[in-house]
Design a protein around this motif. Structure first.
Motif, PDB file in Angstrom:
ATOM      1  N   VAL A   6      52.072  24.614  61.977  1.00  0.00           N
ATOM      2  CA  VAL A   6      51.962  23.692  63.214  1.00  0.00           C
ATOM      3  C   VAL A   6      51.722  24.677  63.775  1.00  0.00           C
ATOM      4  O   VAL A   6      52.550  25.447  64.308  1.00  0.00           O
ATOM      5  N   ASP A   7      50.209  23.853  64.673  1.00  0.00           N
ATOM      6  CA  ASP A   7      49.202  24.866  65.587  1.00  0.00           C
ATOM      7  C   ASP A   7      49.851  23.787  66.948  1.00  0.00           C
ATOM      8  O   ASP A   7      49.065  22.501  67.197  1.00  0.00           O
ATOM      9  N   PRO A   8      50.836  24.092  67.602  1.00  0.00           N
ATOM     10  CA  PRO A   8      51.338  23.213  67.932  1.00  0.00           C
ATOM     11  C   PRO A   8      50.550  22.569  69.590  1.00  0.00           C
ATOM     12  O   PRO A   8      50.149  23.979  70.256  1.00  0.00           O
ATOM     13  N   GLY A   9      50.484  22.087  69.908  1.00  0.00           N
ATOM     14  CA  GLY A   9      50.235  21.283  70.963  1.00  0.00           C
ATOM     15  C   GLY A   9      49.883  19.643  71.103  1.00  0.00           C
ATOM     16  O   GLY A   9      49.836  18.964  70.368  1.00  0.00           O
ATOM     17  N   ARG A  12      46.359  18.099  70.943  1.00  0.00           N
ATOM     18  CA  ARG A  12      45.723  18.452  69.048  1.00  0.00           C
ATOM     19  C   ARG A  12      46.382  19.480  69.253  1.00  0.00           C
ATOM     20  O   ARG A  12      47.110  20.149  69.348  1.00  0.00           O
ATOM     21  N   CYS A  13      47.645  19.051  68.120  1.00  0.00           N
ATOM     22  CA  CYS A  13      48.550  19.486  67.187  1.00  0.00           C
ATOM     23  C   CYS A  13      47.663  19.765  65.559  1.00  0.00           C
ATOM     24  O   CYS A  13      47.844  19.212  64.920  1.00  0.00           O
ATOM     25  N   ILE A  49      53.569  12.402  67.979  1.00  0.00           N
ATOM     26  CA  ILE A  49      53.626  13.958  67.374  1.00  0.00           C
ATOM     27  C   ILE A  49      54.682  14.005  66.142  1.00  0.00           C
ATOM     28  O   ILE A  49      54.357  14.269  65.474  1.00  0.00           O
ATOM     29  N   THR A  82      52.423  22.636  75.347  1.00  0.00           N
ATOM     30  CA  THR A  82      52.473  23.719  73.915  1.00  0.00           C
ATOM     31  C   THR A  82      54.592  23.562  73.063  1.00  0.00           C
ATOM     32  O   THR A  82      54.546  23.218  72.308  1.00  0.00           O
ATOM     33  N   SER A  85      55.731  20.138  71.983  1.00  0.00           N
ATOM     34  CA  SER A  85      55.204  19.767  70.413  1.00  0.00           C
ATOM     35  C   SER A  85      55.706  21.253  69.398  1.00  0.00           C
ATOM     36  O   SER A  85      56.046  20.075  68.578  1.00  0.00           O
ATOM     37  N   ASP A 141      42.233  23.908  66.645  1.00  0.00           N
ATOM     38  CA  ASP A 141      43.699  24.163  65.840  1.00  0.00           C
ATOM     39  C   ASP A 141      44.340  23.842  64.609  1.00  0.00           C
ATOM     40  O   ASP A 141      45.604  24.452  63.566  1.00  0.00           O
TER      41      ASP A 141
END
Length: 179
Positions: A6-9, A12-13, A49, A82, A85, A141
């Motif tokens: 998981v690339d949190p954001g 856009r996650c 999310i 971030t 998320s 992402d």
């Protein structure tokens, strides 16, 4: 081992699932991005999310979740989004009893490129090569989420074995001292 990266954001996650084990080729299971509108209220964005991550967890059934460790940036608003998320991702995994690992961006870059200072294009290129894909995952992402999963597959297994060995050694030492 199957890992959800998981690339949190907030906007856009990135999410990506990879299967493999240390010393063996990794295999792509799924990749994508959970998106939320920037003009939505923060609570609605976090719920979106969470729903997206729950769906990914249901559909891909990972053994572990790897989340990018949030680091200080100059833009406090970006850091907060971030971090929020990332917390949702950790909560979703914890609710299911899945182990969660936090990996720093430099740790992930070093795992997939050999350099902790690699740029996003280098990371995307190596993810494409490692997973033998026809094209680089987009947006960045998504590629970053796959890089997190690859990092955990390759390094997380070793970290878990080291922790298990350390616990066993400590238990053995404690048992000897009680005699």
């Amino acid at each position: 081992m199957r890992v959800l990266g998981v690339d949190p954001g907030l906007t856009r996650c990135g999410v990506g699932v990879v299967e493999g084990r240390p010393g063996s080729p990794a295999r792509l299971v799924a990749v994508g991005v959970i998106r939320t509108p920037a003009d939505d209220e923060i609570g609605a964005r976090l719920v979106a999310i969470e729903r997206g991550l729950e769906k990914w967890l249901d559909e891909t059934a990972p053994d572990a979740v790897a989340v990018e460790r949030v680091f200080a940036q100059h833009n406090v608003r970006t850091v907060m989004g971030t971090a929020q998320s990332a917390a949702v991702a950790i909560l979703c995994a914890a609710r299911r009893g899945l182990p969660v690992a936090l990996h720093t961006p430099s740790e992930v870059k070093a795992a997939v490129t050999g350099s902790g200072t690699a740029d996003k294009k280098q990371v995307g290129t190596m993810v494409t090569r490692i997973l033998r894909l026809d094209a680089m995952p987009k947006p960045a992402d998504a590629a970053d989420a796959l890089a997190l999963a690859i990092c955990h597959v390759w390094r997380g297994g070793m970290q878990n074995r080291l922790a298990t060995a350390a616990t066993a050694a400590a238990t053995a030492r404690a048992g000897r001292s009680l005699r």
